[in-house]
Scaffold this active site. Sequence first.
Site, PDB file in Angstrom:
ATOM      1  N   LYS A   1       8.432  38.663  13.358  1.00  0.00           N
ATOM      2  CA  LYS A   1       8.415  37.406  12.586  1.00  0.00           C
ATOM      3  C   LYS A   1       8.956  37.643  11.177  1.00  0.00           C
ATOM      4  O   LYS A   1       9.687  36.827  10.631  1.00  0.00           O
ATOM      5  CB  LYS A   1       6.996  36.855  12.508  1.00  0.00           C
ATOM      6  CG  LYS A   1       6.561  36.188  13.801  1.00  0.00           C
ATOM      7  CD  LYS A   1       6.398  34.685  13.629  1.00  0.00           C
ATOM      8  CE  LYS A   1       6.575  33.988  14.950  1.00  0.00           C
ATOM      9  NZ  LYS A   1       5.981  32.683  15.052  1.00  0.00           N
TER      10      LYS A   1
ATOM     11  N   ARG B   1      -3.927  36.998  21.171  1.00  0.00           N
ATOM     12  CA  ARG B   1      -3.158  36.087  22.035  1.00  0.00           C
ATOM     13  C   ARG B   1      -1.687  36.230  21.708  1.00  0.00           C
ATOM     14  O   ARG B   1      -1.101  35.433  20.990  1.00  0.00           O
ATOM     15  CB  ARG B   1      -3.652  34.649  21.828  1.00  0.00           C
ATOM     16  CG  ARG B   1      -3.277  33.705  22.938  1.00  0.00           C
ATOM     17  CD  ARG B   1      -2.433  32.555  22.413  1.00  0.00           C
ATOM     18  NE  ARG B   1      -1.146  33.013  21.951  1.00  0.00           N
ATOM     19  CZ  ARG B   1      -0.388  32.391  21.061  1.00  0.00           C
ATOM     20  NH1 ARG B   1      -0.774  31.315  20.479  1.00  0.00           N
ATOM     21  NH2 ARG B   1       0.803  32.864  20.697  1.00  0.00           N
TER      22      ARG B   1
ATOM     23  N   ASN C   1       5.745  30.680  26.124  1.00  0.00           N
ATOM     24  CA  ASN C   1       6.494  31.926  25.952  1.00  0.00           C
ATOM     25  C   ASN C   1       5.747  33.084  26.609  1.00  0.00           C
ATOM     26  O   ASN C   1       4.526  33.014  26.738  1.00  0.00           O
ATOM     27  CB  ASN C   1       6.625  32.258  24.454  1.00  0.00           C
ATOM     28  CG  ASN C   1       7.517  31.282  23.736  1.00  0.00           C
ATOM     29  OD1 ASN C   1       8.540  30.891  24.244  1.00  0.00           O
ATOM     30  ND2 ASN C   1       7.098  30.887  22.533  1.00  0.00           N
TER      31      ASN C   1
ATOM     32  N   GLU D   1      -1.062  34.821  12.757  1.00  0.00           N
ATOM     33  CA  GLU D   1      -0.151  34.802  13.902  1.00  0.00           C
ATOM     34  C   GLU D   1      -0.822  35.361  15.149  1.00  0.00           C
ATOM     35  O   GLU D   1      -1.385  36.466  15.124  1.00  0.00           O
ATOM     36  CB  GLU D   1       1.058  35.683  13.530  1.00  0.00           C
ATOM     37  CG  GLU D   1       2.182  35.648  14.501  1.00  0.00           C
ATOM     38  CD  GLU D   1       2.882  34.303  14.545  1.00  0.00           C
ATOM     39  OE1 GLU D   1       3.074  33.689  13.485  1.00  0.00           O
ATOM     40  OE2 GLU D   1       3.206  33.859  15.659  1.00  0.00           O
ATOM     41  N   ASP D   2      -0.779  34.599  16.218  1.00  0.00           N
ATOM     42  CA  ASP D   2      -1.229  35.073  17.534  1.00  0.00           C
ATOM     43  C   ASP D   2      -2.674  35.577  17.544  1.00  0.00           C
ATOM     44  O   ASP D   2      -2.994  36.578  18.204  1.00  0.00           O
ATOM     45  CB  ASP D   2      -0.251  36.112  18.103  1.00  0.00           C
ATOM     46  CG  ASP D   2       1.034  35.429  18.594  1.00  0.00           C
ATOM     47  OD1 ASP D   2       1.169  34.202  18.433  1.00  0.00           O
ATOM     48  OD2 ASP D   2       1.907  36.127  19.143  1.00  0.00           O
TER      49      ASP D   2
ATOM     50  N   ASP E   1       0.891  29.802  12.016  1.00  0.00           N
ATOM     51  CA  ASP E   1       2.166  29.375  12.590  1.00  0.00           C
ATOM     52  C   ASP E   1       2.009  28.798  13.995  1.00  0.00           C
ATOM     53  O   ASP E   1       2.736  27.892  14.379  1.00  0.00           O
ATOM     54  CB  ASP E   1       3.155  30.543  12.609  1.00  0.00           C
ATOM     55  CG  ASP E   1       4.545  30.066  12.978  1.00  0.00           C
ATOM     56  OD1 ASP E   1       5.024  29.118  12.331  1.00  0.00           O
ATOM     57  OD2 ASP E   1       5.141  30.607  13.925  1.00  0.00           O
ATOM     58  N   ASP E   2       1.052  29.328  14.748  1.00  0.00           N
ATOM     59  CA  ASP E   2       0.890  28.849  16.129  1.00  0.00           C
ATOM     60  C   ASP E   2       0.430  27.400  16.148  1.00  0.00           C
ATOM     61  O   ASP E   2       0.753  26.653  17.063  1.00  0.00           O
ATOM     62  CB  ASP E   2      -0.117  29.728  16.878  1.00  0.00           C
ATOM     63  CG  ASP E   2       0.302  31.180  16.796  1.00  0.00           C
ATOM     64  OD1 ASP E   2       1.385  31.492  17.281  1.00  0.00           O
ATOM     65  OD2 ASP E   2      -0.439  31.983  16.193  1.00  0.00           O
TER      66      ASP E   2
ATOM     67  N   TYR F   1      12.799  38.899  18.806  1.00  0.00           N
ATOM     68  CA  TYR F   1      11.668  37.994  19.003  1.00  0.00           C
ATOM     69  C   TYR F   1      11.578  37.600  20.477  1.00  0.00           C
ATOM     70  O   TYR F   1      12.049  38.320  21.341  1.00  0.00           O
ATOM     71  CB  TYR F   1      11.740  36.804  18.007  1.00  0.00           C
ATOM     72  CG  TYR F   1      10.337  36.365  17.762  1.00  0.00           C
ATOM     73  CD1 TYR F   1       9.437  37.215  17.114  1.00  0.00           C
ATOM     74  CD2 TYR F   1       9.847  35.186  18.294  1.00  0.00           C
ATOM     75  CE1 TYR F   1       8.099  36.882  16.992  1.00  0.00           C
ATOM     76  CE2 TYR F   1       8.509  34.861  18.165  1.00  0.00           C
ATOM     77  CZ  TYR F   1       7.644  35.709  17.519  1.00  0.00           C
ATOM     78  OH  TYR F   1       6.329  35.385  17.426  1.00  0.00           O
TER      79      TYR F   1
HETATM   80  P1  NAD Z   1      -4.041  28.851  23.343  1.00  0.00           P
HETATM   81  O1  NAD Z   1      -4.659  29.989  24.032  1.00  0.00           O
HETATM   82  O2  NAD Z   1      -4.586  28.422  22.037  1.00  0.00           O
HETATM   83  O3  NAD Z   1      -4.065  27.566  24.320  1.00  0.00           O
HETATM   84  C1  NAD Z   1      -3.721  27.591  25.672  1.00  0.00           C
HETATM   85  C2  NAD Z   1      -4.204  26.308  26.295  1.00  0.00           C
HETATM   86  O4  NAD Z   1      -3.740  26.256  27.638  1.00  0.00           O
HETATM   87  C3  NAD Z   1      -5.725  26.168  26.345  1.00  0.00           C
HETATM   88  O5  NAD Z   1      -6.084  24.868  25.986  1.00  0.00           O
HETATM   89  C4  NAD Z   1      -6.044  26.382  27.817  1.00  0.00           C
HETATM   90  O6  NAD Z   1      -7.170  25.653  28.244  1.00  0.00           O
HETATM   91  C5  NAD Z   1      -4.804  25.813  28.452  1.00  0.00           C
HETATM   92  N1  NAD Z   1      -4.648  26.283  29.824  1.00  0.00           N
HETATM   93  C6  NAD Z   1      -4.888  27.511  30.333  1.00  0.00           C
HETATM   94  N2  NAD Z   1      -4.687  27.496  31.657  1.00  0.00           N
HETATM   95  C7  NAD Z   1      -4.324  26.238  31.992  1.00  0.00           C
HETATM   96  C8  NAD Z   1      -4.004  25.608  33.201  1.00  0.00           C
HETATM   97  N3  NAD Z   1      -3.993  26.276  34.351  1.00  0.00           N
HETATM   98  N4  NAD Z   1      -3.690  24.300  33.163  1.00  0.00           N
HETATM   99  C9  NAD Z   1      -3.685  23.617  32.022  1.00  0.00           C
HETATM  100  N5  NAD Z   1      -3.979  24.174  30.836  1.00  0.00           N
HETATM  101  C10 NAD Z   1      -4.295  25.476  30.818  1.00  0.00           C
HETATM  102  O7  NAD Z   1      -2.516  29.211  23.195  1.00  0.00           O
HETATM  103  P2  NAD Z   1      -1.431  28.477  22.283  1.00  0.00           P
HETATM  104  O8  NAD Z   1      -1.326  29.154  20.970  1.00  0.00           O
HETATM  105  O9  NAD Z   1      -1.664  27.030  22.295  1.00  0.00           O
HETATM  106  O10 NAD Z   1      -0.099  28.849  23.073  1.00  0.00           O
HETATM  107  C11 NAD Z   1       0.095  28.368  24.390  1.00  0.00           C
HETATM  108  C12 NAD Z   1       1.512  28.683  24.845  1.00  0.00           C
HETATM  109  O11 NAD Z   1       2.440  28.010  24.001  1.00  0.00           O
HETATM  110  C13 NAD Z   1       1.873  30.162  24.791  1.00  0.00           C
HETATM  111  O12 NAD Z   1       2.616  30.505  25.929  1.00  0.00           O
HETATM  112  C14 NAD Z   1       2.736  30.273  23.578  1.00  0.00           C
HETATM  113  O13 NAD Z   1       3.695  31.309  23.680  1.00  0.00           O
HETATM  114  C15 NAD Z   1       3.427  28.926  23.578  1.00  0.00           C
HETATM  115  N6  NAD Z   1       3.888  28.570  22.234  1.00  0.00           N
HETATM  116  C16 NAD Z   1       5.185  28.161  22.098  1.00  0.00           C
HETATM  117  C17 NAD Z   1       5.671  27.859  20.860  1.00  0.00           C
HETATM  118  C18 NAD Z   1       7.087  27.384  20.731  1.00  0.00           C
HETATM  119  O14 NAD Z   1       7.742  27.188  21.693  1.00  0.00           O
HETATM  120  N7  NAD Z   1       7.600  27.172  19.554  1.00  0.00           N
HETATM  121  C19 NAD Z   1       4.876  27.983  19.743  1.00  0.00           C
HETATM  122  C20 NAD Z   1       3.534  28.378  19.898  1.00  0.00           C
HETATM  123  C21 NAD Z   1       3.048  28.659  21.164  1.00  0.00           C
END
Ligand code: NAD
Length: 557
Positions: free
Chosen positions: A178, A160, A413, A249-250, A272-273, A107
């Site tokens: 996953k 994504r 991530n 997912e994603d 899950d996200d 993962y």
């Molecule tokens: P998403 O695309 O739904 O959301 C991303 C957000 O970031 C959007 O609101 C966007 O406007 C914002 N963004 C983009 N550029 C930016 C900037 N320069 N400044 C501020 N905000 C900005 O994606 P998501 O599903 O919310 O995932 C976001 C991140 O979180 C990914 O890297 C993902 O891997 C990580 N994530 C981590 C976990 C975990 O740690 N358990 C779980 C889910 C997602």
Amino acid sequence: MTTLDRPSTTSTNRALPANASEWLHDPVFNKGTAFTDAERDALGLRGLLPPHVQTMDEQVQRVMANFHSKSSDLERYIQIVGLQDRNETLFYRVVMDHLEEMMPIIYTPTVGKACEQYGHIFRRSRGLFISLKDRGHIGTVLRNWPTRDVKVIVVTDGERILGLGDLGASGMGIPVGKLSLYTACAGIHPTQCLPITIDVGTNNETFLYDPLYIGLREKRLRGEAYDSFIEEFIQAVQNVFPRVLVQFEDFGNSNAFRLLERYRDKICTFNDDIQGTGSVALAGILSALHLTAGKQMRDQRVLILGAGEAGMGIADNIVSILQEEGCSIAEARKHIWFVDSKGLIVKGREALTEHKVHYAHDHAPCLDLLTAVKFIKPTMLVGVSGQAKSFTEEIVKAVAGFNARPVIFALSNPTSKAECTAEQAYSWTEGRAIFASGSPFAPVTLNGKTYVPGQGNNAYIFPGVGLGVVATGARRVTDAMFIKAARTLASLLRKEELAEGRIYPSLKRIHEVSLAIAVAVAEEVYASKLTDQPRPANLIQFILAQMFKPEYPDYAT
Ligand code: NAD
């Protein structure tokens, strides 16, 4: 291993192979060099294997020696997925026995690299690809899967992938990874897991011109046509695998929220996200409250960078906890602030989505995070923006200036996208930070003290939730289950783990964690009458009995 760690099922839902070649080439049945002499005679395998019969322990030793000899994580990924394609039982034995070492390979972060290179490292197809070519015939494609006894589907459309963006059909590494975690962490039987990638095109220009890309060479389908393709998929899944749990997912966030709203009350599904992330982050926050000055959620101001799926999932769960503490929903939302790509989310800002409107504060526009931090003085700073290095030294030090124990979660991530590293968080705060990341960071030693960073890995949550849902035959997945899962996870953290700086239990305890979450979710299922099945007298034994055990059956008898 304790009884709790020991899942108990080895049987599969598949018909036994018809000939020697199938025994050796079907990863569900293959035991490789561990086929006994009696099995070699009974199944016609004499001479097709080297004469020395190995024990499973010897096989594990060989796999791990090879694993350690590789020079990169991507090569380790290729090796270990190759093993999964040859011998699933041995794969799960290796992964379950070395979970902390294997999780970052199967993962995040390595799976991200693997997805970026998917077409280039492609060996053997795994899971189902459903593309626009299959429109009108998705049921037929689903029926090509070798068994009807599927309990969990993880599906992506690749838009994504982690924080890496649109990887199209190459996103398949994610559902595969996953589902491996469903088995490794919670003992869902591997043959009951089905990874699916929906290929509706990609807007990734590099892939569109890459001759080795594995997906359709066309731009992403959007709008009504996209929705009706997904609807056909959902209908077909319900027909072919009734009652299956479908994990989204994603998906890109323009689709993810809408699809969750459309299907959450109609079928057994979750995203899950949004929900899994909300749950694991909430567990970390609840654990952190043991260390912060204000011990209750209502003492906190949470500033979240990134207002997408993860950010909204986290915010909504915090709101639920605040409501449990007696706040109204409007009061609860005031504790949470968002900064997204256009700055602070404030009332009157143009084109705010419905989710963002809920969290828009009465405040002047503010374009950058540092200014927002100085104004809001958050007790907790959470990064889910996919923007590497956005928690600068100045920002982290500012948060540390307002709090004896600043909570800093850099959850983006893979590792390359993290808002800051564990070392930065600890060194910029003289070791005072309560830190968690999305991808793993090694422990950090500072002035003679070692800090163990938390990994807010969704794998703490979704396998246990899935096990609880599958074991009870639940019809729906609810937000209440994710809140229960978060509370259960936080309650399992031991004092000595907290003393090391951990806010999540060690991954070594993942089977105990998943089982406890499955039991909590099952109780919620029975209490909410979400199943037709009666509650068994001994719920723990009932769930344990359904869990997969990576042991070879004796095929000679
Ligand atoms: P998403 O695309 O739904 O959301 C991303 C957000 O970031 C959007 O609101 C966007 O406007 C914002 N963004 C983009 N550029 C930016 C900037 N320069 N400044 C501020 N905000 C900005 O994606 P998501 O599903 O919310 O995932 C976001 C991140 O979180 C990914 O890297 C993902 O891997 C990580 N994530 C981590 C976990 C975990 O740690 N358990 C779980 C889910 C997602």
